[in-house]
Design a protein around this motif. Structure first.
Motif, PDB file in Angstrom:
ATOM      1  N   SER A  47      51.331  56.031  75.475  1.00 15.69           N
ATOM      2  CA  SER A  47      50.820  56.922  74.486  1.00 15.69           C
ATOM      3  C   SER A  47      49.263  57.520  74.500  1.00 15.69           C
ATOM      4  CB  SER A  47      51.119  56.589  73.049  1.00 15.69           C
ATOM      5  OG  SER A  47      50.382  55.180  72.784  1.00 15.69           O
ATOM      6  N   ALA A  48      48.453  56.812  75.169  1.00 14.28           N
ATOM      7  CA  ALA A  48      47.235  57.176  75.331  1.00 14.28           C
ATOM      8  C   ALA A  48      47.352  58.288  76.461  1.00 14.28           C
ATOM      9  CB  ALA A  48      46.206  56.223  75.887  1.00 14.28           C
ATOM     10  N   GLN A  72      53.135  59.326  82.599  1.00 11.96           N
ATOM     11  CA  GLN A  72      53.350  58.778  81.233  1.00 11.96           C
ATOM     12  C   GLN A  72      54.641  58.090  81.269  1.00 11.96           C
ATOM     13  OE1 GLN A  72      53.759  61.426  77.803  1.00 11.96           O
ATOM     14  NE2 GLN A  72      53.279  59.950  76.400  1.00 11.96           N
ATOM     15  N   THR A  92      48.196  61.545  75.309  1.00  9.56           N
ATOM     16  CA  THR A  92      47.147  62.179  74.258  1.00  9.56           C
ATOM     17  C   THR A  92      46.092  62.897  75.245  1.00  9.56           C
ATOM     18  OG1 THR A  92      47.633  60.492  72.656  1.00  9.56           O
ATOM     19  CG2 THR A  92      45.785  61.981  72.090  1.00  9.56           C
ATOM     20  N   TRP A 126      41.013  51.884  77.475  1.00  9.66           N
ATOM     21  CA  TRP A 126      41.816  51.825  76.573  1.00  9.66           C
ATOM     22  C   TRP A 126      42.420  50.272  76.387  1.00  9.66           C
ATOM     23  CZ3 TRP A 126      45.261  55.851  79.669  1.00  9.66           C
ATOM     24  CH2 TRP A 126      44.608  57.090  79.250  1.00  9.66           C
ATOM     25  N   ALA A 181      40.235  60.772  71.632  1.00 15.47           N
ATOM     26  CA  ALA A 181      41.383  61.161  71.110  1.00 15.47           C
ATOM     27  C   ALA A 181      42.704  60.173  71.725  1.00 15.47           C
ATOM     28  CB  ALA A 181      41.944  62.502  71.183  1.00 15.47           C
ATOM     29  N   SER A 182      42.601  59.904  73.036  1.00 17.67           N
ATOM     30  CA  SER A 182      43.531  59.101  73.679  1.00 17.67           C
ATOM     31  C   SER A 182      43.261  57.613  73.250  1.00 17.67           C
ATOM     32  CB  SER A 182      43.297  59.361  75.147  1.00 17.67           C
ATOM     33  OG  SER A 182      42.148  58.904  75.626  1.00 17.67           O
ATOM     34  N   HIS A 215      41.157  67.878  75.491  1.00 17.67           N
ATOM     35  CA  HIS A 215      40.893  66.323  76.166  1.00 17.67           C
ATOM     36  C   HIS A 215      40.669  66.106  77.584  1.00 17.67           C
ATOM     37  CE1 HIS A 215      39.828  62.354  75.799  1.00 17.67           C
ATOM     38  NE2 HIS A 215      41.083  61.826  75.189  1.00 17.67           N
ATOM     39  N   GLY A 260      46.180  66.921  76.771  1.00 18.17           N
ATOM     40  CA  GLY A 260      45.796  68.177  76.289  1.00 18.17           C
ATOM     41  C   GLY A 260      44.594  68.677  76.774  1.00 18.17           C
ATOM     42  N   SER A 286      44.914  57.273  69.783  1.00 16.12           N
ATOM     43  CA  SER A 286      46.084  57.345  69.816  1.00 16.12           C
ATOM     44  C   SER A 286      46.852  55.800  70.359  1.00 16.12           C
ATOM     45  CB  SER A 286      46.747  58.510  70.712  1.00 16.12           C
ATOM     46  OG  SER A 286      47.784  58.513  71.363  1.00 16.12           O
TER      47      SER A 286
END
Ligand SMILES: CC(C)(COP(=O)(O)OP(=O)(O)OC[C@H]1O[C@@H](n2cnc3c(N)ncnc32)[C@H](O)[C@@H]1OP(=O)(O)O)[C@@H](O)C(=O)NCCC(=O)NCCS
Length: 384
Positions: free
Chosen positions: A217-218, A104, A221, A349, A196-197, A227, A224, A200
Motif C-alpha cells: 500500500s505504501a 506494487q 501511495t 516504511w 504520504a506513503s 510524492h 503519485g 498509508s
C-alpha cells in the motif's frame, strides 16, 4: 463527544501539522533544513555509512555492531533471489505497464509466497524485513528487463546492494563509483517522517495486515506525481525544455498558469531540502567527472529562475529535483526512478511498521459531514 466519538470541528486539509503518531524514527526541522535518522544527521550518514547499515539503524533503532551488520547484510544477499513462479507472475503483467504498478502487484503477491500473518512473532518479522529489502531491487530489475523480452538476471551474492542492482539491470559489472553514488541516494531517500506513503503504510499496519500488504500500500501511495513520482516528472520537464536558453520563458509561463514546477517545494521544508543539497553536490561532482550531464545546466537554471519567482513562498528544490538527473546519468530508465525510491524508502516504511505494532491502535479518523439530511428516496422513474 457524540456516540462515543470525539467531534473536532477544525479541519486541516491534507492533515497539515496534525500529528498522526509519536515516532522515534526520524526528525525534520523544516525551518533549519535538518533531517536526522534516529538522531543522526543525514550528512554524517552519507559520509560514513551504507544503505544497508542505515536500514538496520532505522528499523532496529540503533547502529548495528559489526556482527549484527554482517549477519543482516549476508541475510539480505541470500534472499535476493525470487522464485520462478514470481518471475512467471511478473511475465503476465503488461510490458507497457508502469514499473511501480508491477512492483506494487508483485510485492502484494510476495505475501502469498512467504506467509507472514504472524506479526506478533519477531522471527517471522525479521525474515519479512530481510526479504522485502532484498527482493525489491530484484523485482524492479527483472521487470525492467522482461518487458523488453530479455531474461531476468540472477542476483550475484558477491556484489553489494547497489552494485548488484545495477548489475541486474545491465548484466555488466557496474562502475563502483556509480554504485557508491546510488548507495548515497538510497540513504537520502530511506526515511522522511510522516510522509504520504508512510502514513498509508501505517494505516494498513494498524489493521494488523502483514508487512507485504503494508509495503504494497505504501508503494501505491508513492506512485503519485506529488510524492515519489516527482523525480520522473522532473527529468521529463528537463528534457521537454531541452535548452538552457528556454528555461526562463518555460518557468514563467508555468507559474503564470499557476502550475507547479516538479521537484520544487515541500510541505515541511521552508528552506533548502538538506537531501537536495547533497544530491546537487553529487550531480556537480559527476559532471566534473563525466562532463556530459546536459540536464544539470538546465536544472540549475530552473533553480535560479524559480528562486527569483518563488522565494517569498519559500519554495526550494526538494529531494526529487536532482536525484533524477543522477539516475539518468547512471543509465537507469526514467520510469524506474520511483521504483528506486521505493527500494530505499522500504526501510523507513518497515521501521514505522514495527513502531506502530509496538503500540498499535487502528486508525479511524473522523470526517466533518457536509452533506444533507432527511432527504426522501426518489423512485427511479421520477429522477432526471
Ligand atoms: C510538495 C508539494 C505537494 C507540497 O504541497 P503543499 O504543502 O500542499 O503546498 P501547496 O501546494 O499548498 O503550495 C503552497 C504555495 O506554494 C506554491 N507552490 C508549491 N509548490 C510549488 C511548485 N513546485 N511550483 C510552483 N509553486 C509551488 C503553490 O502554488 C501555493 O501557492 P499559493 O499560496 O499562491 O496558492 C508541492 O510543493 C508540490 O506539488 N511540488 C511539486 C511536486 C513535487 O516535487 N513533489 C515531491 C515532494 S518531495
Amino acid at each position: 463527544m457524540q456516540n462515543g466519538e470525539m467531534i473536532m470541528t477544525d479541519f486541516f486539509a491534507g492533515l497539515e501539522g496534525v500529528p498522526a503518531s509519536k515516532s522515534g524514527v526520524s526528525f525534520i526541522d523544516g525551518e533549519k533544513g535538518i533531517l536526522e535518522y534516529r538522531g543522526i544527521r543525514i550528512e554524517e550518514l552519507v559520509k560514513k555509512s551504507s544503505f544497508i547499515e542505515v536500514a538496520y539503524l532505522l528499523i532496529f533503532g540503533k547502529l548495528p555492531t559489526k556482527r549484527q551488520l554482517d549477519k543482516f547484510d549476508s541475510d539480505i544477499r541470500f534472499h535476493r533471489r525470487i522464485k520462478y513462479r514470481i518471475v512467471d507472475l511478473m511475465k503476465t503483467l503488461p510490458e507497457r505497464g508502469h514499473p511501480m504498478d508491477a512492483l506494487q502487484a508483485t510485492v502484494a503477491a510476495l505475501g502469498m509466497f512467504y506467509p507472514a500473518k504472524e506479526i506478533s512473532d519477531e522471527e517471522t518479522n525479521y525474515w519479512s524485513i530481510v526479504r522485502l529489502i532484498a527482493k525489491l531491487p530484484t523485482i524492479v530489475a527483472a521487470f525492467a528487463r522482461m518487458r523488453y523480452g530479455d531474461e531476468a538476471v540472477r542476483p550475484r551474492d558477491d556484489l553489494n546492494h547497489t552494485e548488484n542492482f545495477l548489475y541486474m539491470l545491465t548484466e555488466t559489472p557496474p562502475d563502483p563509483y556509480m554504485a557508491k553514488v546510488l548507495d548515497t541516494s538510497l540513504i537520502l531517500h530511506a526515511e522522511h517522517t510522516m510522509n504520504a506513503s508512510t502514513f498509508s503504510g501505517l494505516v494498513t499496519a494498524s489493521t494488523l495486515a502483514d508487512p507485504y500488504t503494508v509495503v504494497s500500500s505504501a508503494i501505491g501511495t508513492l506512485t503519485g506525481p506529488l510524492h515519489g513520482g516527482a523525480n520522473e516528472r522532473t527529468v521529463e520537464m528537463l528534457r521537454e525544455i531541452g535548452d538552457v536558453g528556454k528555461v526562463k520563458d518555460y518557468i514563467e509561463e508555468k507559474l503564470k498558469k499557476k502550475e507547479k514546477i516538479m521537484g520544487m517545494g515541500h510541505r515541511v521544508y521552508k528552506t533548502y531540502d538538506p537531501r537536495a543539497r547533497v544530491l546537487k553536490d553529487i550531480a556537480n561532482k559527476m559532471q566534473k567527472r563525466y562532463k556530459d550531464i546536459t540536464l544539470l545546466e538546465i536544472a540549475e537554471r530552473i533553480e535560479k529562475v524559480s528562486s527569483e519567482n518563488l522565494k517569498e513562498k519559500k519554495i526550494y528544490p526538494n529531494v526529487d529535483f536532482y536525484s533524477g538527473i543522477i539516475y539518468d546519468r547512471m543509465g537507469i530508465e526514467t520510469d524506474l526512478f520511483t521504483c528506486v525510491f521505493a527500494m530505499s524508502r522500504v526501510a523507513g516504511w518497515l521501521a514505522h511498521w514495527l513502531e506502530q505494532l509496538s503500540n498499535n491502535r487502528i486508525f479511524r479518523p473522523s470526517a466533518i459531514y457536509v452533506g444533507k439530511h432527511n432527504l426522501n428516496y426518489k423512485p427511479l422513474k421520477n429522477r432526471r
